[in-house]
Enzyme design. Sequence first.
Site, PDB file in Angstrom:
ATOM      1  N   GLY A 252       0.787  -1.099   0.094  1.00  0.00           N
ATOM      2  CA  GLY A 252      -0.004  -0.145   0.386  1.00  0.00           C
ATOM      3  C   GLY A 252       1.142   0.866   0.117  1.00  0.00           C
TER       4      GLY A 252
ATOM      5  N   ASN B 132       1.328   2.676  -2.580  1.00  0.00           N
ATOM      6  CA  ASN B 132       1.218   4.011  -3.338  1.00  0.00           C
ATOM      7  C   ASN B 132      -0.138   4.405  -3.198  1.00  0.00           C
ATOM      8  OD1 ASN B 132       2.577   4.238  -6.338  1.00  0.00           O
ATOM      9  ND2 ASN B 132       3.215   2.436  -5.320  1.00  0.00           N
TER      10      ASN B 132
ATOM     11  N   LYS C   4     -15.929 -15.579  -8.929  1.00  0.00           N
ATOM     12  CA  LYS C   4     -15.240 -14.623  -8.851  1.00  0.00           C
ATOM     13  C   LYS C   4     -16.476 -13.660  -8.520  1.00  0.00           C
ATOM     14  CE  LYS C   4     -12.504 -12.034 -12.444  1.00  0.00           C
ATOM     15  NZ  LYS C   4     -11.445 -12.315 -13.379  1.00  0.00           N
TER      16      LYS C   4
ATOM     17  N   MET D  42      -4.138  -7.167  -6.869  1.00  0.00           N
ATOM     18  CA  MET D  42      -3.150  -8.586  -7.739  1.00  0.00           C
ATOM     19  C   MET D  42      -4.820  -9.224  -7.895  1.00  0.00           C
ATOM     20  SD  MET D  42      -0.086  -7.339  -8.210  1.00  0.00           S
ATOM     21  CE  MET D  42       0.891  -7.027  -7.704  1.00  0.00           C
ATOM     22  N   ARG D  43      -5.898  -8.482  -8.306  1.00  0.00           N
ATOM     23  CA  ARG D  43      -6.882  -9.612  -9.200  1.00  0.00           C
ATOM     24  C   ARG D  43      -7.344  -8.837 -10.492  1.00  0.00           C
ATOM     25  NH1 ARG D  43      -7.492 -13.623  -5.405  1.00  0.00           N
ATOM     26  NH2 ARG D  43      -7.000 -12.777  -3.635  1.00  0.00           N
ATOM     27  N   ILE D  44      -7.995 -10.157 -11.352  1.00  0.00           N
ATOM     28  CA  ILE D  44      -8.382  -9.623 -12.268  1.00  0.00           C
ATOM     29  C   ILE D  44      -9.448  -9.044 -12.290  1.00  0.00           C
ATOM     30  CG2 ILE D  44      -8.431 -10.592 -15.203  1.00  0.00           C
ATOM     31  CD1 ILE D  44      -5.777 -10.296 -14.282  1.00  0.00           C
TER      32      ILE D  44
ATOM     33  N   ASN E  80      -5.387   1.938 -13.681  1.00  0.00           N
ATOM     34  CA  ASN E  80      -3.969   1.058 -12.551  1.00  0.00           C
ATOM     35  C   ASN E  80      -2.605   1.983 -13.040  1.00  0.00           C
ATOM     36  OD1 ASN E  80      -3.382  -1.549 -11.736  1.00  0.00           O
ATOM     37  ND2 ASN E  80      -3.097  -2.546 -14.103  1.00  0.00           N
TER      38      ASN E  80
ATOM     39  N   HIS F 272       1.015   0.069 -13.629  1.00  0.00           N
ATOM     40  CA  HIS F 272       1.210  -1.168 -13.589  1.00  0.00           C
ATOM     41  C   HIS F 272       3.091  -0.331 -13.842  1.00  0.00           C
ATOM     42  CE1 HIS F 272       2.387  -4.337 -14.976  1.00  0.00           C
ATOM     43  NE2 HIS F 272       3.194  -4.326 -16.248  1.00  0.00           N
TER      44      HIS F 272
HETATM   45  C1  GAR Z   1       3.002  -0.879  -7.307  1.00  0.00           C
HETATM   46  O1  GAR Z   1       5.236  -2.069  -7.950  1.00  0.00           O
HETATM   47  C2  GAR Z   1       2.339  -1.702  -8.715  1.00  0.00           C
HETATM   48  O2  GAR Z   1       3.243  -1.333  -9.679  1.00  0.00           O
HETATM   49  C3  GAR Z   1       2.309  -3.419  -9.247  1.00  0.00           C
HETATM   50  O3  GAR Z   1       2.001  -3.416  -7.268  1.00  0.00           O
HETATM   51  C4  GAR Z   1       2.984  -3.030  -6.687  1.00  0.00           C
HETATM   52  C5  GAR Z   1       2.231  -2.586  -5.098  1.00  0.00           C
HETATM   53  O4  GAR Z   1       3.264  -1.673  -4.547  1.00  0.00           O
HETATM   54  N1  GAR Z   1       1.051  -3.717  -8.930  1.00  0.00           N
HETATM   55  C6  GAR Z   1       1.017  -4.676 -10.429  1.00  0.00           C
HETATM   56  O5  GAR Z   1       1.967  -4.387 -10.531  1.00  0.00           O
HETATM   57  C7  GAR Z   1      -0.273  -4.538 -10.847  1.00  0.00           C
HETATM   58  N2  GAR Z   1      -0.143  -6.209 -12.084  1.00  0.00           N
HETATM   59  P1  GAR Z   1       2.168  -1.115  -3.228  1.00  0.00           P
HETATM   60  O6  GAR Z   1       1.225  -2.134  -2.626  1.00  0.00           O
HETATM   61  O7  GAR Z   1       3.359  -0.568  -2.348  1.00  0.00           O
HETATM   62  O8  GAR Z   1       1.600  -0.308  -4.127  1.00  0.00           O
END
Ligand code: GAR
Length: 189
Positions: A13, A15, A64, A89-91, A106, A108
Site C-alpha cells: 500500500g 502507492n 469471482k 492483484m486480481r483480474i 491502474n 503498472h
Molecule cells: C506497485 O509497484 C504497482 O505498480 C504494482 O504493485 C506494486 C504495489 O506496491 N502493480 C502491479 O504489478 C499490477 N499488475 P504498493 O502496494 O507498495 O503500492
Amino acid sequence: MVSNVAVFASGGGSNFENLALRSRESGFDIKVLIVDSPDVFALKRAEKLNIPSIIIDRGAYSSKREFETAIREAVSGFNIDYIVLAGFMRILSAEFINAYKDRIINLHPSLLPSFKGRNGIEDAYNYGVKVTGVTVHYVDAGIDTGKIIEQSAVIIEEDDTLQSLEDKIHQAEYELYPEALKKVLDGRV
Ligand code: GAR
C-alpha cells in the site's frame, strides 16, 4: 471539483499512502480503501491516515462473481467517481469493468506493452532491458491492455540489483500516479 475515489490494494500500500498524501493537490478525495484479504498491510496505512477501509476477502467467496458483487456493494455507499488500482492483484471481470466504464485506472510497473502481468519489474530486470518504467492506464477487459494515460522511463544501470530497480520504480510511481490522476480528473485525457 474534487472527485471521489476508491483505492483497491492487495499489498503493502505504499502507492495508496502516497496518493492519500497527494490527494488534495491532485483534486481527489480517497473515500475508501478496498482490500482483498485481511492480511493486507495497506489496511494499517488506512488506519493511520483515517481513511475508511473494507476487507472483501476473496477467500470467503466461492466465485469471482460473488466476490465482485460484494465489492460493488461496498463501493456503492461512497458515491465514487473513479476506482484507482494500486497494487490490486486480481483480474476484474468484463462485467465489473463495464459497470465502471472508463472509470477504473491502474498503475503498472513497466513500460507497457512490455512486461505485462504480475511481475513487471522482475521480468524486465531478468530480460536485460536497459530502460523500463511505469505506466498508468485505463483498465479494459484485457490484462494490462487499456489505453495509456501516462508513462515514465527508468534506466537500468549496470550495477542495479533487482532491489535497487524496485526502489527506482516505486519512486517513479510516486511521482507519476498522482500526476496522471490529476490529468484524468482535469479532463486532459
Ligand atoms: C506497485 O509497484 C504497482 O505498480 C504494482 O504493485 C506494486 C504495489 O506496491 N502493480 C502491479 O504489478 C499490477 N499488475 P504498493 O502496494 O507498495 O503500492
